[in-house]
Design an enzyme around this catalytic site. Structure first.
Site, PDB file in Angstrom:
ATOM      1  N   VAL A  93       0.288 -11.074  -5.769  1.00 54.05           N
ATOM      2  CA  VAL A  93       0.885 -10.255  -4.730  1.00 54.05           C
ATOM      3  C   VAL A  93       1.768 -11.138  -3.860  1.00 54.05           C
ATOM      4  O   VAL A  93       1.338 -12.209  -3.422  1.00 54.05           O
ATOM      5  CB  VAL A  93      -0.213  -9.626  -3.849  1.00 54.05           C
ATOM      6  CG1 VAL A  93       0.408  -8.734  -2.778  1.00 54.05           C
ATOM      7  CG2 VAL A  93      -1.194  -8.830  -4.700  1.00 54.05           C
ATOM      8  N   CYS A  94       2.998 -10.700  -3.660  1.00 52.11           N
ATOM      9  CA  CYS A  94       3.884 -11.461  -2.783  1.00 52.11           C
ATOM     10  C   CYS A  94       3.833 -10.867  -1.385  1.00 52.11           C
ATOM     11  O   CYS A  94       4.502  -9.892  -1.091  1.00 52.11           O
ATOM     12  CB  CYS A  94       5.313 -11.451  -3.307  1.00 52.11           C
ATOM     13  SG  CYS A  94       6.407 -12.481  -2.334  1.00 52.11           S
ATOM     14  N   LEU A  95       2.983 -11.423  -0.561  1.00 49.05           N
ATOM     15  CA  LEU A  95       2.878 -10.962   0.828  1.00 49.05           C
ATOM     16  C   LEU A  95       2.816 -12.226   1.667  1.00 49.05           C
ATOM     17  O   LEU A  95       1.921 -13.054   1.466  1.00 49.05           O
ATOM     18  CB  LEU A  95       1.602 -10.108   0.988  1.00 49.05           C
ATOM     19  CG  LEU A  95       1.346  -9.523   2.372  1.00 49.05           C
ATOM     20  CD1 LEU A  95       2.450  -8.537   2.749  1.00 49.05           C
ATOM     21  CD2 LEU A  95      -0.005  -8.797   2.392  1.00 49.05           C
TER      22      LEU A  95
END
Lengths: 183, 446
Positions: A111-113
């Protein structure tokens, strides 16, 4: 200083006094902080939490998000949280267990957060992350892609992105990739 | 046994320190020619870690008069350790660091007895740590320090005036190095800040954004982290990456090279790959020697009182010249690890739900909707509903039973505290003492 005479005395006594102590099990400061985070959770209505290992393992849990708007409305997406003992110094490891067609989540569930990596601060908490994840579904971002193909489609042809996202959630192929049903 | 006749020269300086009075000694220092022998006989010291710092520490402590030393380390010796972990030889590669280090120091310093423990620190019973008078840390991770700190602080007890009870204080001396920089600190739980009081001092680890790794790598480290964090999972679905497996490392290295070529980036090497993936910072032998010397001296000072202790944190920086600064950090008053917590006396018949009600009325607490946890057991959780349901059955049970029928122990509660009309969320430590230990004993035997 340590009083050596006291140590001598103690040596001379029977060493086997257990002092009424219970069999000690450690609870790290990270676990305690997490305990507080969990009791203070204020989950969005789209979200539920579960603890697969029971009530005493808060360090591993799952969040399920069912977006009520946006391209992924109606799908159910499970995220696993692994909280390290050094929490909140280190952020939890979050992965998306459900295969999803999304520009900021790759097919392996990464997840790109930003707050999960470069922008994590110990003042943030589990609630912040959950809101961050929900936000990914309301505002998918093609500028920070992890799934490059999905990002390009979202940027160039949002209508097609919507169709693809629907197809993926209903169980089907987008290009070469099969997505199991999650709706 | 007495070796001072055999090697009088070796102990001459130490004996001068221990046999003569001085102006900056600790209160209660009792200089005597016997003191070195007494330290050797009665003081038990545990060295945690037998790596770069650990090797130095074992040697320094053995040469400072300590004769009962234990050392614990889960690692085995690698070729790359040999430049600075001077107790190890090429033929030792693959063997336990703790075992080899103990053997080498015992061969060189007569009369010293070092017991090695080739295992993880979590594998030892908590009571194991209570047998030592002092714990010296030569570690390289925050997690391990935090664990030992919480164990040492769990022995700490306070009297009814919230003063630490001296017999329960487990002093720690913590050393750490990173390249040309290092620190040595003294932790006297209940008196000086514990590791958790100042954990915010540690800078966060540098982490690259995943999308940068996936889309716009600019440095060799980006390429390596891409191979490590993204490509590995893509190719080896389900298999976890093991940084200690050379095959895994080689695979990541080759993938990183491919990635670098694709983006025209130069500078990916195998050793850089290891460095990035395992977060290795080049270790400097002399930094370890300096920090270890400071730590061993502090251990000697705490045990003998021959000089006042470092108060309480020494920072060493040898990057440009030599810079040393000592800072007297302060305790976190309400530290949930080393603080006294609020003392609460309870009857053994009090149920969990009665206890929870008490917390809201207790003048020092006034904590509403508290969730209660005891040594990893969540006794009652107010929220989320799923956990409330799982813990609700505990409410009518006596707290004494839920806490394992011990006369006293620490508990943690989190909830909403109200002070001067303002509501704040809080996490608190409580010291619960059950009334009537005599009755308890009878009850237990029935």
């Amino acid at each position: 200083m340590i009083n050596l005479f006291k140590i001598k005395d103690k040596k001379n006594q029977d060493a086997g006094n257990a002092n009424g102590r219970p069999p000690l099990k450690k609870q790290s400061a990270g676990e305690l902080r997490l305990h507080k985070d969990i009791t203070e959770l204020n989950l969005p209505s789209t979200t539920t939490i579960s603890f697969p290992n029971g009530k005493d393992d808060l360090m591993n849990f799952e969040i399920s998000i069912r977006p009520d708007e946006g391209y992924h409305m109606g799908g159910t997406f499970i995220f696993t949280f692994q909280v390290p003992p050094s929490y909140p110094h280190e952020p939890p490891k979050v992965k998306c267990k459900t295969k999803v067609y999304h520009p900021n989540i790759d097919l392996e569930g990464n997840v790109c957060l930003n707050i999960l990596r470069e922008d994590w601060k110990p003042v943030l908490n589990i609630n912040t992350i959950i809101y961050g994840l929900s936000h990914l579904f309301t505002q998918p971002n093609h500028e920070d892609p992890l799934n490059h193909d999905a990002a390009t489609v979202l940027r160039d042809n949002p209508r097609l992105f919507e169709t693809n996202a629907r197809r993926a959630m209903s169980g089907g192929y987008v290009g070469q990739v099969y997505f199991p049903r999650c709706i | 046994m007495e070796d001072s006749s055999a090697e009088p020269e070796r102990w001459r300086d130490l004996d001068m320190l221990l046999a003569r009075p001085g102006n900056i000694v600790s209160a209660g220092f009792d200089p005597s020619p016997q003191l070195r022998r007494e330290i050797g006989e009665f003081a038990r010291v545990l060295v945690v870690g037998a790596g770069g710092l650990g090797c130095e520490l074992l040697k320094d402590l053995a040469l400072s008069g300590f004769r009962n030393i234990d050392v614990i380390d889960m690692d085995t010796i690698e070729v790359s350790n040999l430049n600075r972990q001077f107790l190890f030889r090429l033929r030792d590669v693959g063997k336990s660091k703790a075992e080899v280090a103990a053997k080498r120091v015992m061969e060189r310093v007569s009369g010293v007895n070092i017991t090695p423990h080739f295992c993880r620190i979590e594998d030892m019973e908590i009571e194991f740590y209570n047998d030592f008078n002092i714990i010296v840390l030569g570690l390289d991770s925050i997690e391990a320090r935090s664990y030992i700190n919480s164990v040492a602080c769990s022995f700490l007890e306070y009297d009814s005036e919230d003063n630490p009870i001296p017999e329960t204080v487990k002093p720690m001396v913590d050393g750490g190095t990173e390249g040309f920089k290092g620190h040595a600190r003294v932790i006297l739980p209940g008196t000086t800040p514990c590791f958790e009081c100042n954990i915010w001092l540690f800078p966060p680890q540098v982490k690259f954004p995943l999308c940068t790794l996936a889309e716009t790598p600019r440095t060799p480290a980006h390429c390596i982290e891409y191979a490590h964090l993204i490509k590995w999972d893509e190719v080896h679905s389900g298999k976890t990456f093991d940084p200690d497996d050379p095959e895994h490392m080689q695979w990541v290295y080759l993938e990183a090279v491919k990635r670098a070529e694709l983006f025209g980036i130069t500078g990916v090497t195998y050793s850089l790959t290891q460095g990035v993936v395992k977060n290795i910072i080049p270790a400097i032998a002399s930094t370890n020697a300096i920090i270890s010397a400071a730590c061993a001296l502090e251990a000697l000072k705490i045990v003998s009182g021959c000089s006042k202790s470092l108060s309480n944190y020494m920072m060493y920086n040898g990057v440009k010249g030599t810079h040393i600064k000592v800072t007297d950090f302060v305790r976190e008053k309400d530290c949930i690890v080393c603080g006294p917590g609020t003392l609460i006396e309870l009857d053994i018949s009090v149920t969990l739900s009665q206890f929870i009600e008490t917390l809201g009325q207790h003048p020092k607490l006034l904590i509403l909707k508290p969730s209660v946890t005891h040594r990893g057991n969540n006794l009652y959780m107010q929220s989320p509903p799923i956990l409330e349901q799982m813990t609700r059955l505990n409410l009518p049970l006596p707290l004494y039973e839920l806490m394992g029928k011990v006369p006293r122990d620490a508990l943690h509660v989190s909830g909403t505290a109200e002070s001067s009309g303002k509501k704040t969320s809080s996490l608190m430590k409580l010291r619960v003492v059950f009334r009537g230990p005599a009755e308890i004993d009878t009850a237990a035997s029935i």
